[in-house]
Design an enzyme around this catalytic site. Sequence first.
Site, PDB file in Angstrom:
ATOM      1  N   ARG A   1      -5.828   9.565  -6.820  1.00 16.14           N
ATOM      2  CA  ARG A   1      -6.469   8.344  -7.307  1.00 16.14           C
ATOM      3  C   ARG A   1      -7.973   8.593  -7.414  1.00 16.14           C
ATOM      4  NH1 ARG A   1      -2.089   7.817  -8.476  1.00 16.14           N
ATOM      5  NH2 ARG A   1      -0.574   6.170  -7.967  1.00 16.14           N
TER       6      ARG A   1
ATOM      7  N   ALA B   1       7.410   2.886  -7.445  1.00 21.06           N
ATOM      8  CA  ALA B   1       8.453   3.845  -7.817  1.00 21.06           C
ATOM      9  C   ALA B   1       8.384   5.101  -6.953  1.00 21.06           C
ATOM     10  CB  ALA B   1       8.322   4.210  -9.292  1.00 21.06           C
TER      11      ALA B   1
ATOM     12  N   ASN C   1       4.317   0.987   1.807  1.00 25.03           N
ATOM     13  CA  ASN C   1       5.539   0.766   1.034  1.00 25.03           C
ATOM     14  C   ASN C   1       6.639   1.733   1.469  1.00 25.03           C
ATOM     15  OD1 ASN C   1       3.928  -1.020  -0.380  1.00 25.03           O
ATOM     16  ND2 ASN C   1       3.648   0.359  -2.131  1.00 25.03           N
TER      17      ASN C   1
ATOM     18  N   ASP D   1       6.619   5.548  -4.128  1.00 24.19           N
ATOM     19  CA  ASP D   1       6.650   5.243  -2.695  1.00 24.19           C
ATOM     20  C   ASP D   1       8.083   5.056  -2.203  1.00 24.19           C
ATOM     21  OD1 ASP D   1       3.882   5.153  -2.997  1.00 24.19           O
ATOM     22  OD2 ASP D   1       3.865   2.978  -3.241  1.00 24.19           O
TER      23      ASP D   1
ATOM     24  N   GLY E   1       0.874  -1.164   0.000  1.00 22.78           N
ATOM     25  CA  GLY E   1       0.000   0.000   0.000  1.00 22.78           C
ATOM     26  C   GLY E   1       0.906   1.206   0.000  1.00 22.78           C
TER      27      GLY E   1
ATOM     28  N   ASN F   1      -0.729  11.762  -4.225  1.00 23.45           N
ATOM     29  CA  ASN F   1      -1.100  10.467  -4.803  1.00 23.45           C
ATOM     30  C   ASN F   1      -2.557  10.447  -5.261  1.00 23.45           C
ATOM     31  OD1 ASN F   1      -0.434   7.944  -5.709  1.00 23.45           O
ATOM     32  ND2 ASN F   1      -0.033   7.067  -3.696  1.00 23.45           N
TER      33      ASN F   1
END
Length: 310
Positions: free
Chosen positions: A165, A254, A32, A256, A28, A163
Site C-alpha cells: 500500500r 478477498a 479481517n 484477507d 482491517g 499487502n
Amino acid sequence: MRVLAIGECMAELAPTDNAGDFRLGFAGDTFNTAWYLTRCAPNATVSYLTAVGTDALSQNLTAFMRSSGLDDSFVQTIPDKSVGLYLISLKQGERSFSYWRDQSAARSLADDPARLAKAMDSANLIYFSGITLGILAPKQRQFFISALKDARASGKIIAFDPNLRPMLWESADTMTNAIMQGAGVSDILLPSFEDESVWFDDATPRATAQRYIEAGATTIIVKNGSESVYFVEDGASGEVPVKPVSDVVDTTAAGDSFNAGFLAGRATGLGLRDSIAFACRLSRKVVQHRGALVPVEASTALDGDTGRLV
C-alpha cells in the site's frame, strides 16, 4: 493452535444497497483474517495485537473483538488516541478507499517491547502484513522485524501478507525494502501478484515466488485474482485453479479471507492444495457480499477430513 495476528483495525464505512448510505463497522487487513480464522478454525485460539484509544469508538471496537471470539488480551490502550477510519467506494464490484488515520493508536503497537515479546511468546503462529509494517515509524519497524526474527528462531511460524500500500510509505524504495525485510523473517508468504508485478516488476507469479524463496521463506502462495493460485513449498511447485465468480459485489476482503482460509486449512491438518482450494472457496463466498466482514455462520467451518465448507 494459538494464533497471534498483529496490525491495525479501523472503523469502516461501507456502502449499503441504498445509494449514499453507509454502514459503520470495524475492519482491517490482519483483523479481517483473524475474524474469519475464528470461524473457519474453531479449535484455534486467535488473539489480536493492536492499540486503541480511550474514546467510545475504541471501546466499541474492543467490545466487537470480544463478541467475535477474538482474544483482546494484547490490545493496548493509549490516551488521546483513537482508531483510524476508512470509507469504501465501489465501482462494478472493485473497491477504492479514503483513509483518516492520523490519530490511529495502532501506530504505537510496537512501542512496548515487553508486551510485544510476551504476545509473540504466547502463540504458535504469528501473522502480520505490509500494512502492519507501513503504519510503524522506522525505529519501531526495525524493532518489530527484529522481534519477529527472534520469534521465528524460537520455533514460531511466521506468516506474512506483503499487502503493498504505497500511500503508507514515504517512497516506493522504502516500501519494497521493508517488505523484503519482513519476508526475510517469515516462513509463509501470501502475496498478491497484481501488487507484486507493479512494485517488484515480477513478470510471472513464479518470479514472485522465487524472489521470496530467495529471501528465506519456505511456503509461498501467490494469489492472482481469477487466475490460478501458484505455490511453492519445500522445493515443490504447482497451481490450483480458481473457479470464476460471476456475481462479484465487493472485493474488499478477498485476499484477507483467502489468507484465513489457507491458515485454517493448515491449522486443521489439510495438505497444501486442499488448504488453497478451501481458501478460494471462502474468498469466493466473501466477495459476493458488501463490506469486509460478511456473515459466515458458525456451521460454516472447515471440515478437517474433507477440506470443505460444512
